[in-house]
Design a protein around this motif. Structure first.
Motif, PDB file in Angstrom:
ATOM      1  N   ASP A 125       3.310  55.135 -11.837  1.00 32.11           N
ATOM      2  CA  ASP A 125       2.771  54.167 -10.691  1.00 32.11           C
ATOM      3  C   ASP A 125       3.559  52.781 -10.841  1.00 32.11           C
ATOM      4  O   ASP A 125       3.510  52.211 -11.957  1.00 32.11           O
ATOM      5  CB  ASP A 125       1.301  53.965 -10.949  1.00 32.11           C
ATOM      6  CG  ASP A 125       0.495  55.381 -10.646  1.00 32.11           C
ATOM      7  OD1 ASP A 125       1.084  56.031 -10.106  1.00 32.11           O
ATOM      8  OD2 ASP A 125      -0.703  55.265 -10.560  1.00 32.11           O
ATOM      9  N   GLY A 126       4.070  52.307  -9.922  1.00 29.52           N
ATOM     10  CA  GLY A 126       4.779  51.044  -9.813  1.00 29.52           C
ATOM     11  C   GLY A 126       6.068  51.209 -10.148  1.00 29.52           C
ATOM     12  O   GLY A 126       7.051  50.523 -10.083  1.00 29.52           O
ATOM     13  N   ALA A 127       6.616  52.769 -10.073  1.00 29.76           N
ATOM     14  CA  ALA A 127       8.200  53.007 -10.337  1.00 29.76           C
ATOM     15  C   ALA A 127       9.002  52.283  -9.234  1.00 29.76           C
ATOM     16  O   ALA A 127       8.450  52.234  -7.975  1.00 29.76           O
ATOM     17  CB  ALA A 127       8.449  53.991 -10.648  1.00 29.76           C
ATOM     18  N   SER A 128      10.227  52.493  -9.277  1.00 33.21           N
ATOM     19  CA  SER A 128      11.263  52.093  -8.462  1.00 33.21           C
ATOM     20  C   SER A 128      12.241  53.055  -7.992  1.00 33.21           C
ATOM     21  O   SER A 128      12.760  53.710  -8.893  1.00 33.21           O
ATOM     22  CB  SER A 128      11.957  50.759  -8.688  1.00 33.21           C
ATOM     23  OG  SER A 128      13.135  50.392  -7.745  1.00 33.21           O
ATOM     24  N   ILE A 129      12.231  53.546  -6.569  1.00 32.72           N
ATOM     25  CA  ILE A 129      13.270  54.538  -6.245  1.00 32.72           C
ATOM     26  C   ILE A 129      14.377  53.660  -5.355  1.00 32.72           C
ATOM     27  O   ILE A 129      14.083  52.938  -4.672  1.00 32.72           O
ATOM     28  CB  ILE A 129      12.715  55.577  -5.484  1.00 32.72           C
ATOM     29  CG1 ILE A 129      11.635  56.273  -6.095  1.00 32.72           C
ATOM     30  CG2 ILE A 129      13.558  56.587  -4.830  1.00 32.72           C
ATOM     31  CD1 ILE A 129      10.670  57.421  -5.375  1.00 32.72           C
ATOM     32  N   VAL A 130      15.742  53.974  -5.856  1.00 35.79           N
ATOM     33  CA  VAL A 130      16.881  53.376  -5.104  1.00 35.79           C
ATOM     34  C   VAL A 130      17.692  54.519  -4.762  1.00 35.79           C
ATOM     35  O   VAL A 130      18.025  55.209  -5.417  1.00 35.79           O
ATOM     36  CB  VAL A 130      17.509  52.248  -6.119  1.00 35.79           C
ATOM     37  CG1 VAL A 130      18.497  51.584  -5.156  1.00 35.79           C
ATOM     38  CG2 VAL A 130      16.417  51.312  -6.662  1.00 35.79           C
ATOM     39  N   VAL A 131      18.092  54.181  -3.413  1.00 32.93           N
ATOM     40  CA  VAL A 131      19.043  55.245  -2.762  1.00 32.93           C
ATOM     41  C   VAL A 131      20.200  54.555  -2.256  1.00 32.93           C
ATOM     42  O   VAL A 131      20.245  53.538  -1.745  1.00 32.93           O
ATOM     43  CB  VAL A 131      18.163  56.020  -1.464  1.00 32.93           C
ATOM     44  CG1 VAL A 131      19.247  57.078  -0.704  1.00 32.93           C
ATOM     45  CG2 VAL A 131      17.014  56.506  -1.786  1.00 32.93           C
ATOM     46  N   THR A 132      21.456  55.205  -2.647  1.00 40.72           N
ATOM     47  CA  THR A 132      22.784  54.792  -2.380  1.00 40.72           C
ATOM     48  C   THR A 132      22.868  55.339  -0.978  1.00 40.72           C
ATOM     49  O   THR A 132      22.979  56.454  -0.530  1.00 40.72           O
ATOM     50  CB  THR A 132      23.955  54.946  -3.368  1.00 40.72           C
ATOM     51  OG1 THR A 132      23.626  54.807  -4.582  1.00 40.72           O
ATOM     52  CG2 THR A 132      25.187  54.525  -2.797  1.00 40.72           C
ATOM     53  N   VAL A 133      23.184  54.379   0.077  1.00 40.01           N
ATOM     54  CA  VAL A 133      23.418  54.611   1.504  1.00 40.01           C
ATOM     55  C   VAL A 133      25.014  54.180   1.703  1.00 40.01           C
ATOM     56  O   VAL A 133      25.915  55.300   1.947  1.00 40.01           O
ATOM     57  CB  VAL A 133      22.665  54.189   2.415  1.00 40.01           C
ATOM     58  CG1 VAL A 133      22.912  54.520   3.756  1.00 40.01           C
ATOM     59  CG2 VAL A 133      21.207  54.641   2.342  1.00 40.01           C
ATOM     60  N   GLY A 134      25.271  53.152   1.788  1.00 42.75           N
ATOM     61  CA  GLY A 134      26.522  52.680   2.305  1.00 42.75           C
ATOM     62  C   GLY A 134      26.730  51.933   3.859  1.00 42.75           C
ATOM     63  O   GLY A 134      25.862  52.545   4.641  1.00 42.75           O
ATOM     64  N   ILE A 135      27.424  51.156   3.811  1.00 44.51           N
ATOM     65  CA  ILE A 135      27.564  50.413   5.170  1.00 44.51           C
ATOM     66  C   ILE A 135      28.293  51.509   6.203  1.00 44.51           C
ATOM     67  O   ILE A 135      27.915  51.197   7.559  1.00 44.51           O
ATOM     68  CB  ILE A 135      28.407  49.119   5.058  1.00 44.51           C
ATOM     69  CG1 ILE A 135      29.935  49.419   4.801  1.00 44.51           C
ATOM     70  CG2 ILE A 135      27.677  48.261   4.270  1.00 44.51           C
ATOM     71  CD1 ILE A 135      30.685  48.206   5.043  1.00 44.51           C
ATOM     72  N   GLY A 136      28.926  52.412   5.946  1.00 42.22           N
ATOM     73  CA  GLY A 136      29.417  53.517   6.634  1.00 42.22           C
ATOM     74  C   GLY A 136      28.509  54.218   7.541  1.00 42.22           C
ATOM     75  O   GLY A 136      28.683  54.609   8.512  1.00 42.22           O
ATOM     76  N   ALA A 137      26.820  54.010   7.138  1.00 44.14           N
ATOM     77  CA  ALA A 137      26.047  54.784   7.725  1.00 44.14           C
ATOM     78  C   ALA A 137      25.579  54.156   9.009  1.00 44.14           C
ATOM     79  O   ALA A 137      25.062  54.725  10.100  1.00 44.14           O
ATOM     80  CB  ALA A 137      24.794  55.095   6.729  1.00 44.14           C
ATOM     81  N   THR A 138      25.936  52.753   9.002  1.00 43.13           N
ATOM     82  CA  THR A 138      25.504  52.251  10.432  1.00 43.13           C
ATOM     83  C   THR A 138      26.445  51.201  11.029  1.00 43.13           C
ATOM     84  O   THR A 138      26.322  50.653  11.901  1.00 43.13           O
ATOM     85  CB  THR A 138      24.431  50.976   9.866  1.00 43.13           C
ATOM     86  OG1 THR A 138      24.701  50.230   8.819  1.00 43.13           O
ATOM     87  CG2 THR A 138      23.081  51.810   9.558  1.00 43.13           C
ATOM     88  N   ARG A 139      27.888  51.427  10.662  1.00 39.71           N
ATOM     89  CA  ARG A 139      29.053  50.856  11.062  1.00 39.71           C
ATOM     90  C   ARG A 139      30.215  51.947  11.303  1.00 39.71           C
ATOM     91  O   ARG A 139      29.891  52.945  10.829  1.00 39.71           O
ATOM     92  CB  ARG A 139      29.534  49.615  10.221  1.00 39.71           C
ATOM     93  CG  ARG A 139      28.470  48.547  10.170  1.00 39.71           C
ATOM     94  CD  ARG A 139      29.108  47.724   8.823  1.00 39.71           C
ATOM     95  NE  ARG A 139      28.001  46.644   8.799  1.00 39.71           N
ATOM     96  CZ  ARG A 139      26.999  46.426   8.319  1.00 39.71           C
ATOM     97  NH1 ARG A 139      26.395  47.633   7.859  1.00 39.71           N
ATOM     98  NH2 ARG A 139      26.302  45.538   8.401  1.00 39.71           N
ATOM     99  N   SER A 140      30.800  51.782  12.510  1.00 38.77           N
ATOM    100  CA  SER A 140      31.706  52.718  12.801  1.00 38.77           C
ATOM    101  C   SER A 140      32.859  52.934  11.888  1.00 38.77           C
ATOM    102  O   SER A 140      33.640  51.853  11.919  1.00 38.77           O
ATOM    103  CB  SER A 140      32.140  52.480  14.413  1.00 38.77           C
ATOM    104  OG  SER A 140      33.467  53.562  14.682  1.00 38.77           O
ATOM    105  N   LEU A 141      33.293  54.074  11.402  1.00 43.89           N
ATOM    106  CA  LEU A 141      34.459  54.171  10.505  1.00 43.89           C
ATOM    107  C   LEU A 141      34.987  55.495  11.304  1.00 43.89           C
ATOM    108  O   LEU A 141      34.468  56.741  11.077  1.00 43.89           O
ATOM    109  CB  LEU A 141      34.349  54.289   9.005  1.00 43.89           C
ATOM    110  CG  LEU A 141      33.605  53.192   8.403  1.00 43.89           C
ATOM    111  CD1 LEU A 141      33.009  53.344   7.053  1.00 43.89           C
ATOM    112  CD2 LEU A 141      34.829  51.883   8.654  1.00 43.89           C
TER     113      LEU A 141
END
Length: 248
Positions: A125-141
């Motif tokens: 309880d109180g743990a942290s989950i962090v997910v790597t996404v990257g700006i390419g998911a919301t910007r055009s490449l």
């Protein structure tokens, strides 16, 4: 929380490996996973001896079960889960095939979703989950639709997961690097060394800060999100890009 422990997928090189070192230096017990045998072997030599280095393929739920079993035996519980592993397949629509689609989404989306599902009983309880996404998911490449879609799927899950896990005070956040100088970027499929060097130089020149990101830039952000200093932050995406993508 005492006896902090972290599991990092894709932790045998680049951002994941650097994050493992940062967290270890701050007193965390750390386990990392990697898929390529040579990367796993190198990490076992280069990382501190008490960091648990496991070979696992995100495409295999059986491998994930083995990782969870090993982490449970070694640590008992987890206070941080960093879902960082991933693959990139630059491909345009005219040459994309079903095999490429399945591979990218199986690793980047399905693999991480079920890693979270299977590690949830270990999270304090109180743990942290962090997910790597990257700006390419919301910007055009150009040519990035597969990778962007697979990472973007995770990003859209973050707010719902944050609400679902809020009763346990488990925080879920995303970190989105811009161009970051990592081994995976320098081994972009279909590009030679000269092309990659030119790509990196151009990206640095166009960045408002005039440089590429470093694994340390991302690792420090992940360490913050894992810390008590971020205890009231959940359901968010933190972009770590030196201002890339801000210009109209």
């Amino acid at each position: 929380m005492s006896a902090r422990a972290a599991l990092i997928t894709g932790g045998t090189s680049g951002i994941g490996k650097t994050t493992a070192e940062v967290l270890h230096n701050r007193g965390y017990r750390v386990a990392v996973t990697g898929q390529r045998p040579e990367s796993v072997a190198r990490a076992r030599k280069e990382l501190p001896d008490d960091i648990l280095v496991l070979r696992a393929d995100l495409r295999s739920l059986a491998d994930t079960d083995e990782v969870v079993s090993e982490v449970r035996e070694r640590f008992g519980t987890l206070t941080t889960l960093f879902l960082n592993a991933g693959i990139s397949r630059p491909v345009t629509l005219d040459v994309c095939d079903e095999a490429a689609f399945d591979e990218v989404f199986t690793v980047n989306t399905k693999g991480h979703f079920f890693t979270l599902v299977k590690t949830l009983p270990l999270l304090s309880d109180g743990a942290s989950i962090v997910v790597t996404v990257g700006i390419g998911a919301t910007r055009s490449l150009t040519g990035n639709s597969l990778t962007a879609g697979s990472r973007g799927a995770l990003l859209t899950m973050v707010p719902t997961l944050a609400l679902e896990l809020a009763p346990r005070r488990i925080r879920v956040n995303a970190v989105s690097p811009g161009y970051t100088d990592t081994p995976i970027l320098r081994a972009t499929p279909g590009m030679g060394a000269d092309d990659i060097a030119a790509m990196l130089a151009a990206a640095a020149a166009q960045n408002p800060f005039g440089r590429l990101g470093t694994p340390e830039d991302i690792a420090e952000t992940v360490a913050f999100l894992a810390s008590d200093g971020a205890a009231y932050i959940t359901g968010q995406e933190i972009v770590v890009s030196g201002g890339a993508g801000l210009a109209v």
